[in-house]
Scaffold this motif. Sequence first.
Motif, PDB file in Angstrom:
ATOM      1  N   ASN A  81     -34.611 -19.201  25.655  1.00 42.26           N
ATOM      2  CA  ASN A  81     -35.236 -18.005  25.062  1.00 42.26           C
ATOM      3  C   ASN A  81     -36.545 -17.615  25.743  1.00 42.26           C
ATOM      4  O   ASN A  81     -37.553 -17.329  25.093  1.00 42.26           O
ATOM      5  CB  ASN A  81     -35.476 -18.225  23.565  1.00 42.26           C
ATOM      6  CG  ASN A  81     -34.192 -18.426  22.799  1.00 42.26           C
ATOM      7  OD1 ASN A  81     -33.154 -17.849  23.135  1.00 42.26           O
ATOM      8  ND2 ASN A  81     -34.231 -19.265  21.771  1.00 42.26           N
ATOM      9  N   GLY A  82     -36.537 -17.636  27.064  1.00 41.43           N
ATOM     10  CA  GLY A  82     -37.709 -17.180  27.804  1.00 41.43           C
ATOM     11  C   GLY A  82     -38.860 -18.148  27.840  1.00 41.43           C
ATOM     12  O   GLY A  82     -39.983 -17.779  28.230  1.00 41.43           O
ATOM     13  N   GLN A  83     -38.625 -19.385  27.452  1.00 42.42           N
ATOM     14  CA  GLN A  83     -39.672 -20.398  27.462  1.00 42.42           C
ATOM     15  C   GLN A  83     -39.159 -21.665  28.124  1.00 42.42           C
ATOM     16  O   GLN A  83     -37.958 -21.962  28.075  1.00 42.42           O
ATOM     17  CB  GLN A  83     -40.139 -20.734  26.041  1.00 42.42           C
ATOM     18  CG  GLN A  83     -40.761 -19.565  25.286  1.00 42.42           C
ATOM     19  CD  GLN A  83     -41.138 -19.939  23.871  1.00 42.42           C
ATOM     20  OE1 GLN A  83     -40.384 -20.613  23.176  1.00 42.42           O
ATOM     21  NE2 GLN A  83     -42.319 -19.518  23.432  1.00 42.42           N
ATOM     22  N   VAL A  84     -40.085 -22.423  28.726  1.00 43.00           N
ATOM     23  CA  VAL A  84     -39.739 -23.754  29.199  1.00 43.00           C
ATOM     24  C   VAL A  84     -40.356 -24.755  28.225  1.00 43.00           C
ATOM     25  O   VAL A  84     -41.552 -24.708  27.923  1.00 43.00           O
ATOM     26  CB  VAL A  84     -40.213 -24.010  30.650  1.00 43.00           C
ATOM     27  CG1 VAL A  84     -41.699 -23.750  30.822  1.00 43.00           C
ATOM     28  CG2 VAL A  84     -39.847 -25.423  31.072  1.00 43.00           C
ATOM     29  N   HIS A  85     -39.529 -25.644  27.719  1.00 43.66           N
ATOM     30  CA  HIS A  85     -39.949 -26.646  26.742  1.00 43.66           C
ATOM     31  C   HIS A  85     -40.120 -27.980  27.454  1.00 43.66           C
ATOM     32  O   HIS A  85     -39.156 -28.528  27.997  1.00 43.66           O
ATOM     33  CB  HIS A  85     -38.924 -26.769  25.622  1.00 43.66           C
ATOM     34  CG  HIS A  85     -38.745 -25.497  24.837  1.00 43.66           C
ATOM     35  ND1 HIS A  85     -39.375 -25.268  23.630  1.00 43.66           N
ATOM     36  CD2 HIS A  85     -38.012 -24.381  25.096  1.00 43.66           C
ATOM     37  CE1 HIS A  85     -39.038 -24.071  23.175  1.00 43.66           C
ATOM     38  NE2 HIS A  85     -38.210 -23.506  24.055  1.00 43.66           N
ATOM     39  N   ILE A  86     -41.353 -28.468  27.469  1.00 43.27           N
ATOM     40  CA  ILE A  86     -41.676 -29.753  28.076  1.00 43.27           C
ATOM     41  C   ILE A  86     -42.416 -30.570  27.029  1.00 43.27           C
ATOM     42  O   ILE A  86     -43.559 -30.253  26.679  1.00 43.27           O
ATOM     43  CB  ILE A  86     -42.535 -29.585  29.337  1.00 43.27           C
ATOM     44  CG1 ILE A  86     -41.850 -28.653  30.342  1.00 43.27           C
ATOM     45  CG2 ILE A  86     -42.836 -30.937  29.964  1.00 43.27           C
ATOM     46  CD1 ILE A  86     -42.726 -28.276  31.526  1.00 43.27           C
ATOM     47  N   LYS A  87     -41.749 -31.575  26.492  1.00 44.21           N
ATOM     48  CA  LYS A  87     -42.300 -32.355  25.377  1.00 44.21           C
ATOM     49  C   LYS A  87     -42.674 -31.404  24.237  1.00 44.21           C
ATOM     50  O   LYS A  87     -41.836 -30.690  23.726  1.00 44.21           O
ATOM     51  CB  LYS A  87     -43.456 -33.224  25.851  1.00 44.21           C
ATOM     52  CG  LYS A  87     -43.038 -34.308  26.845  1.00 44.21           C
ATOM     53  CD  LYS A  87     -44.181 -35.231  27.194  1.00 44.21           C
ATOM     54  CE  LYS A  87     -43.711 -36.337  28.134  1.00 44.21           C
ATOM     55  NZ  LYS A  87     -44.809 -37.267  28.510  1.00 44.21           N
TER      56      LYS A  87
END
Length: 203
Positions: free
Chosen positions: A68-74
């Motif tokens: 959804n247009g985001q990068v999730h890192i931790k």
Amino acid sequence: LSNRIDTLYKHFEDTHIPSEILLIDHATVLPTREDIQTDGHIRNLLLENQLDFHIVDTDILESGHIENGQVHIKDIAAKIVICPPGRIVEEPLEKWLSEFEQNGGTVLHVQDEDVSNTLLSQILKHVQPHLAIQTRAGDLKTLQLVTRTNGNRTVYFLINPGKETLHLAFDQTLNEIPLGAISPLRLHNNECSLAPFDSILLE
């Protein structure tokens, strides 16, 4: 001073900086001397506008997942990835940036002239500072802000590294967290003053 620092770290324990901006480490793109200066201008622009950010490399980006247009890192969900200028963007990074854009993320490839002309406006289309601040007196660009959260509680650490006192006003109700037994509380009616090299912790 040590008691003040210990108190601050206790409030930071088990929290993270909820940055929505990632800045690629300039070493990743083999910068020239001029490119390194531009990278410094980018970091100063973010700091001067109270925008939290993390510095990342290709491995860190690849460790996250894009949704959804985001990068999730931790614990982080970033909307913007800033790529500073350099001699080369290697294939793994170029591939990741392309995938991020195709999935709705924003990639800003910065050149030197962009920092003063368009970069801030491009960022503010997608991300706002976590704490809205106005100045009654002093230059807001000298104020540094760090936001930390554990998901349930958010604290804001503000420091004035400048030479002039800042009189600040906030658009939300905040509480001041004492950092020492003898430190007077300075937040009144959602306004406070910070002398040079002074700091305050709010929630």
